[in-house]
Design a protein around this motif. Sequence first.
Motif, PDB file in Angstrom:
ATOM      1  N   TYR A 221      -9.391 -10.300 -18.773  1.00  0.00           N
ATOM      2  CA  TYR A 221      -8.163 -10.626 -18.040  1.00  0.00           C
ATOM      3  C   TYR A 221      -8.477 -11.017 -16.606  1.00  0.00           C
ATOM      4  O   TYR A 221      -9.172 -10.287 -15.897  1.00  0.00           O
ATOM      5  N   GLY A 222      -7.971 -12.175 -16.184  1.00  0.00           N
ATOM      6  CA  GLY A 222      -8.132 -12.576 -14.795  1.00  0.00           C
ATOM      7  C   GLY A 222      -9.512 -13.099 -14.441  1.00  0.00           C
ATOM      8  O   GLY A 222      -9.908 -13.095 -13.278  1.00  0.00           O
ATOM      9  N   PHE A 223     -10.232 -13.561 -15.428  1.00  0.00           N
ATOM     10  CA  PHE A 223     -11.568 -14.105 -15.160  1.00  0.00           C
ATOM     11  C   PHE A 223     -11.436 -15.546 -14.708  1.00  0.00           C
ATOM     12  O   PHE A 223     -10.730 -16.332 -15.319  1.00  0.00           O
ATOM     13  N   ARG A 224     -12.098 -15.902 -13.616  1.00  0.00           N
ATOM     14  CA  ARG A 224     -12.025 -17.280 -13.130  1.00  0.00           C
ATOM     15  C   ARG A 224     -13.424 -17.839 -12.977  1.00  0.00           C
ATOM     16  O   ARG A 224     -14.250 -17.300 -12.221  1.00  0.00           O
ATOM     17  N   ARG A 225     -13.673 -18.904 -13.688  1.00  0.00           N
ATOM     18  CA  ARG A 225     -14.975 -19.548 -13.726  1.00  0.00           C
ATOM     19  C   ARG A 225     -15.445 -19.948 -12.321  1.00  0.00           C
ATOM     20  O   ARG A 225     -16.638 -19.932 -12.023  1.00  0.00           O
ATOM     21  N   ALA A 226     -14.513 -20.262 -11.413  1.00  0.00           N
ATOM     22  CA  ALA A 226     -14.894 -20.732 -10.077  1.00  0.00           C
ATOM     23  C   ALA A 226     -15.471 -19.607  -9.212  1.00  0.00           C
ATOM     24  O   ALA A 226     -16.125 -19.858  -8.198  1.00  0.00           O
ATOM     25  N   ARG A 227     -15.247 -18.365  -9.623  1.00  0.00           N
ATOM     26  CA  ARG A 227     -15.651 -17.240  -8.776  1.00  0.00           C
ATOM     27  C   ARG A 227     -16.960 -16.588  -9.196  1.00  0.00           C
ATOM     28  O   ARG A 227     -17.220 -15.435  -8.889  1.00  0.00           O
ATOM     29  N   LEU A 228     -17.801 -17.328  -9.919  1.00  0.00           N
ATOM     30  CA  LEU A 228     -19.030 -16.730 -10.447  1.00  0.00           C
ATOM     31  C   LEU A 228     -19.894 -16.128  -9.355  1.00  0.00           C
ATOM     32  O   LEU A 228     -20.469 -15.047  -9.523  1.00  0.00           O
ATOM     33  N   ARG A 229     -19.985 -16.811  -8.207  1.00  0.00           N
ATOM     34  CA  ARG A 229     -20.855 -16.290  -7.136  1.00  0.00           C
ATOM     35  C   ARG A 229     -20.312 -14.982  -6.577  1.00  0.00           C
ATOM     36  O   ARG A 229     -21.059 -14.053  -6.293  1.00  0.00           O
ATOM     37  N   ASP A 230     -18.963 -14.934  -6.463  1.00  0.00           N
ATOM     38  CA  ASP A 230     -18.341 -13.683  -5.993  1.00  0.00           C
ATOM     39  C   ASP A 230     -18.621 -12.546  -6.958  1.00  0.00           C
ATOM     40  O   ASP A 230     -18.954 -11.425  -6.561  1.00  0.00           O
ATOM     41  N   TYR A 231     -18.423 -12.844  -8.240  1.00  0.00           N
ATOM     42  CA  TYR A 231     -18.638 -11.809  -9.251  1.00  0.00           C
ATOM     43  C   TYR A 231     -20.074 -11.312  -9.194  1.00  0.00           C
ATOM     44  O   TYR A 231     -20.337 -10.104  -9.301  1.00  0.00           O
ATOM     45  N   ALA A 232     -21.028 -12.240  -9.020  1.00  0.00           N
ATOM     46  CA  ALA A 232     -22.437 -11.850  -8.978  1.00  0.00           C
ATOM     47  C   ALA A 232     -22.679 -10.886  -7.816  1.00  0.00           C
ATOM     48  O   ALA A 232     -23.383  -9.879  -7.950  1.00  0.00           O
ATOM     49  N   ARG A 233     -22.067 -11.204  -6.702  1.00  0.00           N
ATOM     50  CA  ARG A 233     -22.210 -10.362  -5.511  1.00  0.00           C
ATOM     51  C   ARG A 233     -21.625  -8.972  -5.764  1.00  0.00           C
ATOM     52  O   ARG A 233     -22.224  -7.947  -5.462  1.00  0.00           O
ATOM     53  N   LEU A 234     -20.415  -8.954  -6.345  1.00  0.00           N
ATOM     54  CA  LEU A 234     -19.744  -7.680  -6.609  1.00  0.00           C
ATOM     55  C   LEU A 234     -20.521  -6.832  -7.603  1.00  0.00           C
ATOM     56  O   LEU A 234     -20.663  -5.620  -7.450  1.00  0.00           O
ATOM     57  N   LEU A 235     -21.029  -7.492  -8.636  1.00  0.00           N
ATOM     58  CA  LEU A 235     -21.796  -6.753  -9.648  1.00  0.00           C
ATOM     59  C   LEU A 235     -23.075  -6.203  -9.039  1.00  0.00           C
ATOM     60  O   LEU A 235     -23.476  -5.070  -9.286  1.00  0.00           O
ATOM     61  N   GLY A 236     -23.711  -7.019  -8.179  1.00  0.00           N
ATOM     62  CA  GLY A 236     -24.927  -6.565  -7.509  1.00  0.00           C
ATOM     63  C   GLY A 236     -24.654  -5.337  -6.651  1.00  0.00           C
ATOM     64  O   GLY A 236     -25.429  -4.367  -6.657  1.00  0.00           O
ATOM     65  N   ALA A 237     -23.534  -5.383  -5.931  1.00  0.00           N
ATOM     66  CA  ALA A 237     -23.172  -4.254  -5.072  1.00  0.00           C
ATOM     67  C   ALA A 237     -22.880  -3.016  -5.914  1.00  0.00           C
ATOM     68  O   ALA A 237     -23.265  -1.893  -5.555  1.00  0.00           O
ATOM     69  N   PHE A 238     -22.211  -3.229  -7.042  1.00  0.00           N
ATOM     70  CA  PHE A 238     -21.890  -2.116  -7.939  1.00  0.00           C
ATOM     71  C   PHE A 238     -23.155  -1.435  -8.449  1.00  0.00           C
ATOM     72  O   PHE A 238     -23.273  -0.213  -8.457  1.00  0.00           O
ATOM     73  N   ILE A 239     -24.127  -2.267  -8.859  1.00  0.00           N
ATOM     74  CA  ILE A 239     -25.381  -1.707  -9.385  1.00  0.00           C
ATOM     75  C   ILE A 239     -26.121  -0.947  -8.295  1.00  0.00           C
ATOM     76  O   ILE A 239     -26.637   0.154  -8.513  1.00  0.00           O
ATOM     77  N   ALA A 240     -26.144  -1.521  -7.091  1.00  0.00           N
ATOM     78  CA  ALA A 240     -26.824  -0.840  -5.975  1.00  0.00           C
ATOM     79  C   ALA A 240     -26.143   0.494  -5.679  1.00  0.00           C
ATOM     80  O   ALA A 240     -26.810   1.515  -5.454  1.00  0.00           O
ATOM     81  N   ALA A 241     -24.786   0.488  -5.718  1.00  0.00           N
ATOM     82  CA  ALA A 241     -24.034   1.713  -5.432  1.00  0.00           C
ATOM     83  C   ALA A 241     -24.306   2.780  -6.487  1.00  0.00           C
ATOM     84  O   ALA A 241     -24.476   3.959  -6.168  1.00  0.00           O
TER      85      ALA A 241
END
Lengths: 131, 288
Positions: free
Chosen positions: B25-45
């Motif tokens: 739900y709410g996935f937007r193909r244009a935001r891949l770079r944002d998602y990558a950043r958020l996922l990276g931060a999540f893993i680091a956290a």
Amino acid sequence: HLATSLPLPSERDHLRPRIDMVVFMIDIKSKYSLKNVEASLAYLDARFFLGKVCFLVTGVGRVNACSIETNAICKLGETYCSPVIFCELELEGVRASTAQRLLRMLRICAGLIPGVSALSFVSLMRKSDGD
Amino acid sequence: EKADPQKTAFLLRKAWTLYSVTPLYGFRRARLRDYARLLGAFIAAEKQKGLAVEVGVELDIKVALSSLADIRGSELDQAALLVQLSSRSRGSSRNSEDKPVWWGWFCSVFGDELSENVPEHFTCLPLFLSHGAESYTALVGSWFQKTFDCCFRRLAISPLNLSWMVAMWAGCKLDRAASAVELVFSVPRLAQPLDISYAIHPEDAKALWDTVQKTPGEITQEEVDVFMDCLYAHFHRHFKIHLSAAKLVKISTAVALAHCDGIVKILHSQYLPGVLMLLTELAISQIQ
């Protein structure tokens, strides 16, 4: 009485009591069990198929271990005009309720329930399946 | 993006663990770079919290999200989405390379049955394949579940579906010399677990399938049953063992390998879409 296949050995014919109901057990995890049942069906007297036969399919709790297509089993039930009961013997609750259900059917097949014959009961069951 | 065999080559010859995924739900193909950043931060956290992926190893995880445009079937399918985790050891110089440690990709190949009926704002990518440490899969999975309100479930493959796969793939035409067709069965209810491996020459298997299949391009359950019954009968004639009473757990052909725990390895790029189409179908039936 339990048997792994039909026909039953003829040597014990005279010692055997009257058979009121035959339950064919199919393990959904074993293709072989279906083939075995299909082969054994040929040895059963046609009169049993007037409400004194049912198919019991076991192992249905594990969808991922399925080796037989359920359509094939339902078709078998239709071909032989007999009900198909699905159950999971490994669950105690289901095991107990299935046993009770079979016992109720057996009492009807043995003529112990006045006013209900095996044939009328099975056509009642088939009508409700169709709905 | 044009079809690039280089991009999809890394998908071959890797053991992928399969999952079914409900629509995002709410996935937007244009935001891949944002998602990558958020996922990276999540893993680091998560690592900071002490849920370290590998104890005692100082690794920075870099996340990359990209689209695999050629991995789709119909117009209704979304392009596949690839998630890649790479590690770069800390304190290294700038010419250190990122080492990929985990891959996961979402795809839908002819998943029209699901895509047709999905409400707005939902993206259907029902099949998820992962390769790498299970701990990374859990991290990525939980981030996606939280962010897109979806649900991951391991996709097991029943013996019934495995026999479809072996019949289909054994019948595939291959130009090079193919490897043997192998079926592995596990025998239940024994004191010591017993596995039976049944290997068939690929040409014999293909010849058998060719006599069974009536319409090229079409496969019926009956044809698969006849094919398998022939194999079982042949085995029984030689070894007096009924393989049909055992559990088919793994199949291996020159096209692909599949294990009932939901692990596949695709070997041939030509048949990649066909294999993915079948797996997409399995994933969708698990979701519904």
